[in-house]
Design a protein around this motif. Structure first.
Motif, mmCIF file in Angstrom:
data_model
loop_
_atom_site.group_PDB
_atom_site.id
_atom_site.type_symbol
_atom_site.label_atom_id
_atom_site.label_comp_id
_atom_site.label_asym_id
_atom_site.label_seq_id
_atom_site.Cartn_x
_atom_site.Cartn_y
_atom_site.Cartn_z
ATOM 1 N N CYS A 60 21.197 22.989 -8.732
ATOM 2 C CA CYS A 60 21.606 22.958 -10.144
ATOM 3 C C CYS A 60 21.550 21.572 -10.774
ATOM 4 N N LEU A 82 23.433 32.211 -15.892
ATOM 5 C CA LEU A 82 23.154 30.795 -15.669
ATOM 6 C C LEU A 82 23.461 30.010 -16.938
ATOM 7 N N ARG A 102 26.789 30.573 -12.734
ATOM 8 C CA ARG A 102 26.062 29.447 -12.151
ATOM 9 C C ARG A 102 25.730 28.419 -13.232
#
Length: 201
Positions: A60, A82, A102
């Motif tokens: 990430c 995300l 995420r």
């Protein structure tokens, strides 16, 4: 009366920090001169260890001392959603707001005046992550300013041919402000009121 070279060197080094001018740097330098040895030693060790211990997560791109980071390793988080942010400090802000999906950190924003192009960001890796599958929604959470809007548009265009919903956080945050200075309630509201970007061209 001029200061000893060692103090002048420290003052010059401290002035390189954001928001630290000459007077503040001098106050900090003289504080360190009067501080206990243990305090100064701990500060020096923390600064030295910072560059040695902290790296970017390979998944990430947030800052971490382990790779992948704890957020990417947490199987309880919603992997189908995300959240795309500009900087690692934005991750901390959304964590405080209760986000459980995420992240993807772009490590900056598009800024033609400063010569920062889309290729300078982690946009290509974002496309790879989404193309790999498993992500149903990409929420663009760039700052609500000119650079953030331009960056959001580049994200939307990069993902337009992929089977994913691309949304943008709502304008619960004042235009021209920065996410890192927004409180948890404002960030939570902006996530709840996010808008679809399909109509953006």
């Amino acid at each position: 009366m001029s200061m000893p070279p060692a103090i002048s060197r420290l003052v010059d080094a401290l002035k390189c920090l954001p928001g630290v001018g000459s007077r503040t740097a001098e106050r900090l330098a003289f504080h360190l001169l009067r501080a206990p040895d243990a305090e100064v030693t701990e500060l020096a060790a923390a600064i030295e260890g910072l560059r040695a211990s902290v790296t970017a997560c390979s998944v990430c791109h947030t800052l971490t001392e382990q790779d992948p980071c704890g957020l990417c390793s947490d199987s309880s988080r919603d992997a189908a959603r995300l959240l795309v942010v500009e900087q690692p400090r934005d991750v901390a802000a959304f964590e405080d707001a209760g986000w459980r999906g995420r992240y993807h950190v772009l490590l900056g924003h598009v800024n033609a005046m400063e010569g920062i192009e889309p290729g300078d960001l982690t946009l290509a890796h974002l496309v790879q992550r989404v193309a790999a599958g498993g992500i149903a929604e990409v929420i663009v959470a760039t700052n609500p300013d000119y650079e953030g809007d331009a960056t959001a548009l580049h994200v939307q265009r990069a993902l337009r041919d992929l089977d994913v919903s691309v949304t943008r956080i709502a304008r619960g945050i004042a235009s021209g402000s920065a996410i890192e200075y927004s409180n948890a309630a404002m960030l939570s509201d902006s996530l709840a009121g996010r808008a679809d970007m399909d109509g953006v061209s």
